[in-house]
Write an enzyme that holds these catalytic residues in place. Structure first.
Site, mmCIF file in Angstrom:
data_model
loop_
_atom_site.group_PDB
_atom_site.id
_atom_site.type_symbol
_atom_site.label_atom_id
_atom_site.label_comp_id
_atom_site.label_asym_id
_atom_site.label_seq_id
_atom_site.Cartn_x
_atom_site.Cartn_y
_atom_site.Cartn_z
ATOM 1 N N ASP A 210 0.835 -1.195 0.000
ATOM 2 C CA ASP A 210 0.000 0.000 0.000
ATOM 3 C C ASP A 210 0.877 1.255 0.000
ATOM 4 O OD1 ASP A 210 -2.773 1.075 0.402
ATOM 5 O OD2 ASP A 210 -1.878 1.897 2.228
ATOM 6 N N GLU A 271 1.742 -0.181 -4.974
ATOM 7 C CA GLU A 271 0.805 0.848 -5.431
ATOM 8 C C GLU A 271 1.604 2.134 -5.618
ATOM 9 O OE1 GLU A 271 -3.159 3.262 -3.859
ATOM 10 O OE2 GLU A 271 -1.580 2.692 -2.474
HETATM 11 C C1 GLC Z 1 -4.132 3.214 -0.552
HETATM 12 C C2 GLC Z 1 -5.344 2.325 -0.518
HETATM 13 C C3 GLC Z 1 -6.497 3.142 -0.065
HETATM 14 C C4 GLC Z 1 -6.206 3.665 1.324
HETATM 15 C C5 GLC Z 1 -4.899 4.437 1.352
HETATM 16 C C6 GLC Z 1 -4.432 4.670 2.743
HETATM 17 O O1 GLC Z 1 -4.237 4.214 -1.492
HETATM 18 O O2 GLC Z 1 -5.552 1.720 -1.766
HETATM 19 O O3 GLC Z 1 -7.701 2.439 -0.089
HETATM 20 O O4 GLC Z 1 -7.238 4.494 1.745
HETATM 21 O O5 GLC Z 1 -3.876 3.726 0.713
HETATM 22 O O6 GLC Z 1 -3.954 3.483 3.311
#
Ligand code: GLC
Length: 525
Positions: A210, A271
């Protein structure tokens, strides 16, 4: 299991895999509380095998007060009772493997929950203490320290700083209940290693990292440019945004890679919301993450030129790693809706599904896209995403794309749960979109996905990592997989165009032998 020899090809299973993102709250509920859970997923493995996916990405199911629906983790090595327990997790992994499906889990290294014991200890400890050094506690600006330490805003709206009782401020790039961890701290690093090993030892096949562009913060925490202040939601960050994509983040990814390398066959995907291809490529260098999520297709309109640009950028950004392709996830509007909604949105979504699944590399599907689900226009009272409150009710947040999946029957909750309530309301109009309604219908979105996934897995035309573009009429494109020879043509213009030569393998809508209709794509060999 420690690596002693070169990886065998089976260890590289992820290289052309189709991953299916299970948003755990919304996939299937086994205990009637209206929230999806691990046993619910296990009960639907037969469906996932039938669909033809290779691996699952489970969103966070760890112990959490759910301030951001699990992305606020209070114990990364425990299952939240809402979703089950470790025994249920072990059963899920064993059964998924028996179905030939790999399991990957989300890890959230950028921040913890405010209920994490570390943060509770930090609040109780004095400024300058070891407990506070795991987070970012700073004195405020101004004579009495009443101004936040810098001008950073939270991705969810409002300032990125909240004042603790004793007057110091702590940093949170997301909600105040998600304090950012300090990655210069050795305990923070050691804890992540412990978490990765914990899940690998339980048999997981990999991780989704994440906010992989987060973690590291620049020395001195300089102000952000004024034009970025207050922008909310998921989007790529430019190089001049000091909150993200700082050099030291790559140390974190090298650490993750080292652990993964000790477990042959495991992988990690990050991500990565950064703007430039060059910056992106740095995350997938050979000693960093195996894969990176780029969001170019998510950002592209249904327009052949825009989609082609997105594909070219993704290929460049992936460097030597396999590119990844995503049309939707739990943070963005579903693509049926992005492409215009209704029949038009569905028609375009079908066309883009074949584009996505024709591309070399790794595809990520978001649960429900194989059913053609649109966003749900939820009433204000139903909204739960912290974005809605934090943005002062200007950003409705991501709940519309997170509504539970319809499985069977003619009215909500469509066998998602045996209870009568679901955590977000399900629309009665989804009666025609259930798995049951689509499974035997050869023209359904589900049938299109099943056929596409089957061909992708079994047909030799899909081999080879490179693609070449053909000349095509305005509003259209055609590319060819250099190795196996698959041709994919897309028509986003308003009129039919001549069909490229070849034998038709699959099309997103009926095509004649000579013409590719508007809003349609086709696979040819
Ligand atoms: C990422 C996740 C999202 C979350 C954020 C904070 O972007 O995909 O859903 O709110 O991180 O952890």
């Amino acid at each position: 299991m420690r690596r002693t020899t070169e990886p065998d090809p089976a260890a590289l299973w992820w290289q052309g895999a189709v991953f299916y993102q299970v948003y755990v709250r919304s996939f299937a509920d086994s205990d009637g509380d209206g929230v999806g859970d691990l046993e619910g997923i296990r009960s639907r493995l037969g469906y996932l095998e039938l669909l033809g996916v290779d691996a699952l990405w489970l969103t966070p199911f760890f112990r959490s007060p759910m301030a951001d629906h699990g992305y606020d983790v209070a114990d990364p090595r425990a299952v939240d009772p809402l979703f089950g327990d470790l025994a249920a997790f072990d059963r899920l992994v064993a059964d998924a493997h028996a179905h030939g499906i790999k399991v990957t889990v989300d890890v959230v290294p950028n921040h913890s929950s405010d209920q994490h014991p570390w943060f509770q200890e930090a609040l109780a400890a004095p400024p300058g203490s070891r407990e506070r050094a795991r987070y970012f506690f700073r004195d405020g600006r101004g004579p009495d320290g009443a101004q936040p330490p810098n001008n950073w805003t939270s991705v969810f709206g409002g300032p990125a700083w909240t004042r603790a009782r004793d007057g110091q401020w702590y940093l949170h790039l997301f909600t105040p209940r998600q304090p950012d961890l300090n990655w210069d701290n050795s305990e923070v690093r050691a804890d992540l290693v412990g978490t990765l090993r914990f899940w690998l030892d339980r048999g997981v096949d990999g991780f989704r990292i994440d906010v992989a562009h987060g973690m590291a913060k620049p020395a001195g925490l300089p102000d952000m440019p004024a034009y970025l202040i207050g922008i909310t939601g998921a989007q790529a960050h430019p190089a001049e945004d000091p909150r993200f994509d700082n050099e030291d983040v790559h140390e974190v990814h090298r650490l993750i890679r080292k652990v993964a390398d000790e477990y042959p066959g495991s992988m990690a995907v990050g991500e990565i919301w950064v703007e430039s291809d060059e910056r992106f490529a740095r995350y997938v260098r050979p000693d960093e993450l195996h894969l990176g999520f780029n969001f170019n297709l998510v950002a592209a309109d249904f327009d052949a030129d825009a989609v082609r640009r997105a594909i070219d950028h993704s290929l460049t950004a992936a460097g030597q790693s396999p590119p990844t392709w995503t049309l939707s996830n739990h943070d963005v509007s579903r693509h049926v809706t992005r492409y215009g909604g209704g029949d038009l949105g569905v028609r375009r979504a079908r066309a883009m599904a074949l584009v996505q699944l024709a591309l070399p590399g790794v595809a990520y599907l978001y649960n429900g896209e194989e059913l053609g689900l649109p966003d749900v226009a939820l009433p204000d009272w139903a909204l739960q995403d912290p974005l809605w409150e934090r943005s002062g009710h200007t950003d409705r947040g991501r709940d519309g794309a997170r509504v539970p999946l319809p499985w069977e029957g003619s009215e909500p909750p469509f066998a998602f749960t045996e209870g009568d309530k679901t955590w977000l309301p399900m629309p009665p109009e989804w009666a025609g979109l259930t798995v049951e309604a689509q499974l035997e219908d050869p023209d359904s979105m589900l049938s299109l996905y099943r056929q596409a996934l089957e061909l992708r897995k079994t047909h030799a035309a899909f081999s080879g990592g490179e693609l070449e573009w053909y000349g095509a009429p305005p509003g259209c494109f055609a590319f060819r997989r250099k190795g196996g020879g698959l041709i994919c043509a897309l028509n986003t213009s308003g009129a039919p165009v001549p069909l490229p030569p070849g034998e038709i393998l699959l099309s997103s809508a009926p095509v004649s032998d000579t013409e590719l209709p508007p809003e349609t794509s086709v696979w040819l060999v």
